[in-house]
Design a protein around this motif. Sequence first.
Motif, mmCIF file in Angstrom:
data_model
loop_
_atom_site.group_PDB
_atom_site.id
_atom_site.type_symbol
_atom_site.label_atom_id
_atom_site.label_comp_id
_atom_site.label_asym_id
_atom_site.label_seq_id
_atom_site.Cartn_x
_atom_site.Cartn_y
_atom_site.Cartn_z
ATOM 1 N N ARG A 1 0.958 -1.375 0.028
ATOM 2 C CA ARG A 1 0.057 0.125 0.007
ATOM 3 C C ARG A 1 0.906 1.238 0.189
ATOM 4 O O ARG A 1 1.685 1.560 0.870
ATOM 5 N N ASP A 2 0.506 2.273 -0.885
ATOM 6 C CA ASP A 2 1.165 3.535 -0.748
ATOM 7 C C ASP A 2 0.713 4.520 0.098
ATOM 8 O O ASP A 2 -0.470 4.222 0.617
ATOM 9 N N GLU A 3 1.294 5.506 -0.033
ATOM 10 C CA GLU A 3 1.048 6.579 0.965
ATOM 11 C C GLU A 3 -0.518 7.204 0.615
ATOM 12 O O GLU A 3 -1.144 7.831 1.522
ATOM 13 N N GLN A 4 -0.857 7.043 -0.540
ATOM 14 C CA GLN A 4 -2.468 7.497 -0.810
ATOM 15 C C GLN A 4 -3.330 6.385 -0.559
ATOM 16 O O GLN A 4 -4.535 6.624 -0.790
ATOM 17 N N TRP B 1 -3.239 -0.091 -3.348
ATOM 18 C CA TRP B 1 -2.507 -1.002 -3.504
ATOM 19 C C TRP B 1 -1.674 -1.432 -4.736
ATOM 20 O O TRP B 1 -2.497 -1.358 -5.849
ATOM 21 N N ARG B 2 -0.730 -1.979 -4.656
ATOM 22 C CA ARG B 2 0.405 -1.845 -5.931
ATOM 23 C C ARG B 2 0.962 -3.275 -5.913
ATOM 24 O O ARG B 2 1.409 -3.645 -4.776
ATOM 25 N N TYR C 1 3.372 -6.486 -6.584
ATOM 26 C CA TYR C 1 4.752 -6.999 -6.716
ATOM 27 C C TYR C 1 4.711 -7.959 -7.826
ATOM 28 O O TYR C 1 3.758 -8.755 -8.055
ATOM 29 N N PHE D 1 7.494 -0.008 -5.820
ATOM 30 C CA PHE D 1 7.922 1.139 -5.059
ATOM 31 C C PHE D 1 9.306 1.690 -5.275
ATOM 32 O O PHE D 1 9.651 2.755 -4.661
ATOM 33 N N GLU E 1 11.681 1.926 -2.575
ATOM 34 C CA GLU E 1 11.018 2.665 -1.232
ATOM 35 C C GLU E 1 10.143 1.629 -0.295
ATOM 36 O O GLU E 1 9.806 0.690 -0.814
ATOM 37 N N ARG E 2 9.816 1.973 0.987
ATOM 38 C CA ARG E 2 8.926 1.144 1.822
ATOM 39 C C ARG E 2 7.734 1.383 1.442
ATOM 40 O O ARG E 2 7.099 2.562 1.546
ATOM 41 N N PRO E 3 6.755 0.286 1.379
ATOM 42 C CA PRO E 3 5.220 0.696 1.414
ATOM 43 C C PRO E 3 4.808 0.790 2.757
ATOM 44 O O PRO E 3 5.584 0.424 3.665
ATOM 45 N N GLN E 4 3.629 1.165 2.877
ATOM 46 C CA GLN E 4 3.018 1.556 4.156
ATOM 47 C C GLN E 4 2.301 0.034 4.789
ATOM 48 O O GLN E 4 2.509 0.189 6.305
#
Length: 486
Positions: A361-364, A367-368, A370, A434, A437-440
């Motif tokens: 899950r991104d900052e918004q 869900w993305r 992998y 990502f 970068e780290r996902p939420q």
Amino acid sequence: MEWFVADHAWLGRAVFLHGLAALYVVAFVVAARQGPALIGSRGLTPVPTFLRRSGTRRDGLRRAPSLFHLHWSDQFFLTVCWSGAALAGLSLVGVTARLPLGVSMAVWLVLWALYLSVVNVGQVWYAFGWETLLCEVGFLAVFLGDASTPPPRLGMLLLVWVLFRLEFGAGLIKMRGDACWRDLTCLFYHHETQPMPGPLSWFFHHLPRPLHRVEVAANHVTQLVVPFGLFLPQPWAGVAAAVMLLTQLWLVASGNFAWLNWLAVVLAASALPDAWWSALLPRPVEEWLVPSRAGAAPYPWVVAMVLLTALVLVLSRRPVLNLLSPGQAMNASFDALRLVNTYGAFGSVTTVRHEVVLEGRDEQGAWREYGFAGKPGDPGRWPRQLAPYHLRLDWLMWFVALSQRYAWPWLPRLLRRLLEADAPTLRLLGRDPFGGERPQAVRAVLWRYRFTTWAELRATRACWHRERVGDLVAPVTLATAEKDWW
């Protein structure tokens, strides 16, 4: 020593050894590239933890001989892997065959010991039949001689014995297993539900069902009848081996089974008579494979070959009893050195394909997904031809979709590594949405997959259709991803 020499097998032996060296290169490169993230000190199933649980060093060496019982570090593991790849590469280009017999045997022995060391600490990631098969044939290769010594009849027969057990065991496990093998319907589903479909699997799946029945029937003949032909005089043994070789190439075209089929191919190649190889190979290649046919069989080597044959016969007792048993085990080893084993695959065939998809899950709050390098994910992404390369994480994810019991303890650790954006772990995947970068949060979602129809393929250009089943693992964050949270 006419009884000792297989005059028809100079090229067969050379093709086998070069093919085996190529597969050793692949196996060691796979271990080097994936091993640190899977079994390294911060891996999903760390070797140091495995070694501590193995008891004393003596106990560990007795149960699962490995150099890593003597010393472990991630750097030492990589040294072992890249050293093995380098030695195998030298064997592939013919250097090992041109060395003195004793040195040549030592090279093959080191290759076997290095790979056995990896397999015996590889845990769930190395629990595949082709790992044991590579160990078994790798040990036999030690005694097959160099380019200046004649091919040993006993050694070539031992290769035939491996091929017989590989094929016959696979045939028996099918006939004793799923009813679909007996009513000839397994291939209605197998091409779609196999662990790692290839680029042609969609087309194989859509072959007419009567042809699928013919495929299954032909498989039974190849695995249950043809193997006995390996023990006939030439050229009939060569005919049996050729049938198996072509069948294995058919399996290579229809799916991805690491180096299993390719090992069967090189084993079958060793049983083809030289007259056939001479007709297939151009003269420069033939002379490169066999630079010399001179020389005699040194007496100590003959003695070693006889002792090896006696050892294999003794160790074959339990595999043979297993073949005859109604409770036949698949892909089992009966000795710590994996010298003589039993094989088999797909005693049961799944009729529905499920896949585990990992998402972050991104900052918004979106869900993305992998992406994996080999296993199905994006429905529009066509399967790739990967074999003999082996994507270990992708294979284990297929088992997780069958049952969650295959996921412990490594799947929770995998999700935590994704939350940490761990670089070695991300390199196991095909795509990181990502960008490092780290996902939420992360989660594991279960989907039902099936191959599209011809009409759907024309309309969407996608080979897969999928429907969401539900969460396999509910969303977790770094704050909730404790060691035993699942």
